[in-house]
Design a protein around this motif. Structure first.
Motif, PDB file in Angstrom:
ATOM      1  N   HIS A 183       0.179  11.322   0.422  1.00  0.00           N
ATOM      2  CA  HIS A 183       0.571  10.068   1.049  1.00  0.00           C
ATOM      3  C   HIS A 183       1.716   9.413   0.293  1.00  0.00           C
ATOM      4  O   HIS A 183       1.910   9.651  -0.893  1.00  0.00           O
ATOM      5  CB  HIS A 183      -0.619   9.111   1.100  1.00  0.00           C
ATOM      6  CG  HIS A 183      -1.738   9.614   1.942  1.00  0.00           C
ATOM      7  ND1 HIS A 183      -1.674   9.643   3.302  1.00  0.00           N
ATOM      8  CD2 HIS A 183      -2.956  10.094   1.614  1.00  0.00           C
ATOM      9  CE1 HIS A 183      -2.796  10.128   3.788  1.00  0.00           C
ATOM     10  NE2 HIS A 183      -3.601  10.416   2.770  1.00  0.00           N
ATOM     11  N   ALA A 190       1.814   6.353  -0.475  1.00  0.00           N
ATOM     12  CA  ALA A 190       1.294   5.278  -1.323  1.00  0.00           C
ATOM     13  C   ALA A 190       1.184   5.694  -2.788  1.00  0.00           C
ATOM     14  O   ALA A 190       1.399   4.869  -3.687  1.00  0.00           O
ATOM     15  CB  ALA A 190      -0.065   4.820  -0.813  1.00  0.00           C
ATOM     16  N   TYR A 191       0.863   6.948  -3.059  1.00  0.00           N
ATOM     17  CA  TYR A 191       0.673   7.381  -4.443  1.00  0.00           C
ATOM     18  C   TYR A 191       1.953   7.264  -5.282  1.00  0.00           C
ATOM     19  O   TYR A 191       1.934   6.647  -6.353  1.00  0.00           O
ATOM     20  CB  TYR A 191       0.120   8.801  -4.492  1.00  0.00           C
ATOM     21  CG  TYR A 191      -1.238   8.945  -3.844  1.00  0.00           C
ATOM     22  CD1 TYR A 191      -2.267   8.058  -4.126  1.00  0.00           C
ATOM     23  CD2 TYR A 191      -1.478   9.969  -2.951  1.00  0.00           C
ATOM     24  CE1 TYR A 191      -3.501   8.182  -3.526  1.00  0.00           C
ATOM     25  CE2 TYR A 191      -2.716  10.107  -2.348  1.00  0.00           C
ATOM     26  CZ  TYR A 191      -3.723   9.209  -2.640  1.00  0.00           C
ATOM     27  OH  TYR A 191      -4.944   9.337  -2.051  1.00  0.00           O
ATOM     28  N   ALA A 223       4.543   5.490  -4.567  1.00  0.00           N
ATOM     29  CA  ALA A 223       4.989   4.097  -4.517  1.00  0.00           C
ATOM     30  C   ALA A 223       4.222   3.233  -5.520  1.00  0.00           C
ATOM     31  O   ALA A 223       4.813   2.385  -6.204  1.00  0.00           O
ATOM     32  CB  ALA A 223       4.837   3.539  -3.109  1.00  0.00           C
ATOM     33  N   VAL A 224       2.923   3.468  -5.632  1.00  0.00           N
ATOM     34  CA  VAL A 224       2.126   2.715  -6.609  1.00  0.00           C
ATOM     35  C   VAL A 224       2.520   3.109  -8.032  1.00  0.00           C
ATOM     36  O   VAL A 224       2.650   2.248  -8.915  1.00  0.00           O
ATOM     37  CB  VAL A 224       0.616   2.934  -6.364  1.00  0.00           C
ATOM     38  CG1 VAL A 224      -0.225   2.412  -7.507  1.00  0.00           C
ATOM     39  CG2 VAL A 224       0.206   2.272  -5.058  1.00  0.00           C
ATOM     40  N   LEU A 225       2.730   4.398  -8.267  1.00  0.00           N
ATOM     41  CA  LEU A 225       3.167   4.847  -9.590  1.00  0.00           C
ATOM     42  C   LEU A 225       4.527   4.249  -9.951  1.00  0.00           C
ATOM     43  O   LEU A 225       4.741   3.799 -11.086  1.00  0.00           O
ATOM     44  CB  LEU A 225       3.227   6.371  -9.643  1.00  0.00           C
ATOM     45  CG  LEU A 225       3.690   6.981 -10.963  1.00  0.00           C
ATOM     46  CD1 LEU A 225       2.737   6.618 -12.089  1.00  0.00           C
ATOM     47  CD2 LEU A 225       3.848   8.473 -10.830  1.00  0.00           C
ATOM     48  N   ALA A 231       5.745   1.450  -8.797  1.00  0.00           N
ATOM     49  CA  ALA A 231       5.549   0.018  -9.046  1.00  0.00           C
ATOM     50  C   ALA A 231       4.992  -0.226 -10.449  1.00  0.00           C
ATOM     51  O   ALA A 231       5.420  -1.154 -11.144  1.00  0.00           O
ATOM     52  CB  ALA A 231       4.624  -0.575  -7.993  1.00  0.00           C
ATOM     53  N   LEU A 232       4.051   0.618 -10.884  1.00  0.00           N
ATOM     54  CA  LEU A 232       3.515   0.487 -12.238  1.00  0.00           C
ATOM     55  C   LEU A 232       4.586   0.764 -13.294  1.00  0.00           C
ATOM     56  O   LEU A 232       4.674   0.050 -14.301  1.00  0.00           O
ATOM     57  CB  LEU A 232       2.332   1.430 -12.425  1.00  0.00           C
ATOM     58  CG  LEU A 232       1.050   1.061 -11.671  1.00  0.00           C
ATOM     59  CD1 LEU A 232       0.013   2.159 -11.826  1.00  0.00           C
ATOM     60  CD2 LEU A 232       0.513  -0.265 -12.156  1.00  0.00           C
ATOM     61  N   CYS A 253       6.956  -2.262 -13.335  1.00  0.00           N
ATOM     62  CA  CYS A 253       6.354  -3.428 -13.992  1.00  0.00           C
ATOM     63  C   CYS A 253       6.257  -3.235 -15.504  1.00  0.00           C
ATOM     64  O   CYS A 253       6.475  -4.183 -16.271  1.00  0.00           O
ATOM     65  CB  CYS A 253       4.982  -3.705 -13.397  1.00  0.00           C
ATOM     66  SG  CYS A 253       5.047  -4.339 -11.717  1.00  0.00           S
ATOM     67  N   ALA A 290      11.613   4.521 -12.173  1.00  0.00           N
ATOM     68  CA  ALA A 290      10.784   4.056 -11.059  1.00  0.00           C
ATOM     69  C   ALA A 290      11.593   4.025  -9.767  1.00  0.00           C
ATOM     70  O   ALA A 290      11.104   4.417  -8.699  1.00  0.00           O
ATOM     71  CB  ALA A 290      10.218   2.675 -11.371  1.00  0.00           C
ATOM     72  N   ASN A 310      10.991   6.316  -6.324  1.00  0.00           N
ATOM     73  CA  ASN A 310      10.957   5.758  -4.972  1.00  0.00           C
ATOM     74  C   ASN A 310      11.992   6.422  -4.068  1.00  0.00           C
ATOM     75  O   ASN A 310      11.711   6.699  -2.897  1.00  0.00           O
ATOM     76  CB  ASN A 310      11.200   4.253  -5.002  1.00  0.00           C
ATOM     77  CG  ASN A 310       9.908   3.481  -5.090  1.00  0.00           C
ATOM     78  OD1 ASN A 310       8.864   3.950  -4.682  1.00  0.00           O
ATOM     79  ND2 ASN A 310       9.990   2.289  -5.641  1.00  0.00           N
TER      80      ASN A 310
END
Length: 121
Positions: free
Chosen positions: A2, A4-5, A7-9, A11-12, A15, A40, A44
């Protein structure tokens, strides 16, 4: 997999890099944090390129090409940034960003007494 995986990585990672830029005092660690933020963005770019190429059946892979340019620019940025940090360290004896800022504003230990009195008033 997916979208999302990655994208979340990403984002982490972003940050973590943002925290490193805002909280660190050592200039080299700030440069490393900027590299985390760029990685990051690269993650993306590749993830969205793969996701969009599956949806549109496009084989251009423009996100991956843009990632290669970003990596080249990041390599040049880290080379120039490290050269500047080393030159400042040789002249000032420190790579602490707060001390360098005070020296640049004229509030460092070498500033004349009149300027220090004027700054406190």
């Amino acid at each position: 997999m997916h979208l999302a995986y990655p994208a979340v990585l990403a984002a982490l990672l972003f940050c973590t890099g943002l925290y490193g830029v805002l909280a660190r005092r050592n200039a080299i660690l700030v440069l490393m944090s900027v590299e985390l933020m760029l990685n990051a963005v690269n993650l993306n770019l590749v993830a969205f390129d793969v996701w969009l190429s599956k949806a549109a059946r496009d084989t251009l892979h423009s996100g991956q090409a843009l990632t290669l340019f970003t990596i080249a620019i990041a390599a040049a940025e880290i080379g120039i940034g490290l050269a500047i940090v080393l030159a400042v360290y040789r002249n000032g004896g420190t790579s602490d960003i707060d001390k360098l800022r005070d020296t640049a504003e004229g509030h460092g230990p070498d500033a004349p007494a009149a300027e220090k009195a004027e700054a406190t008033a």
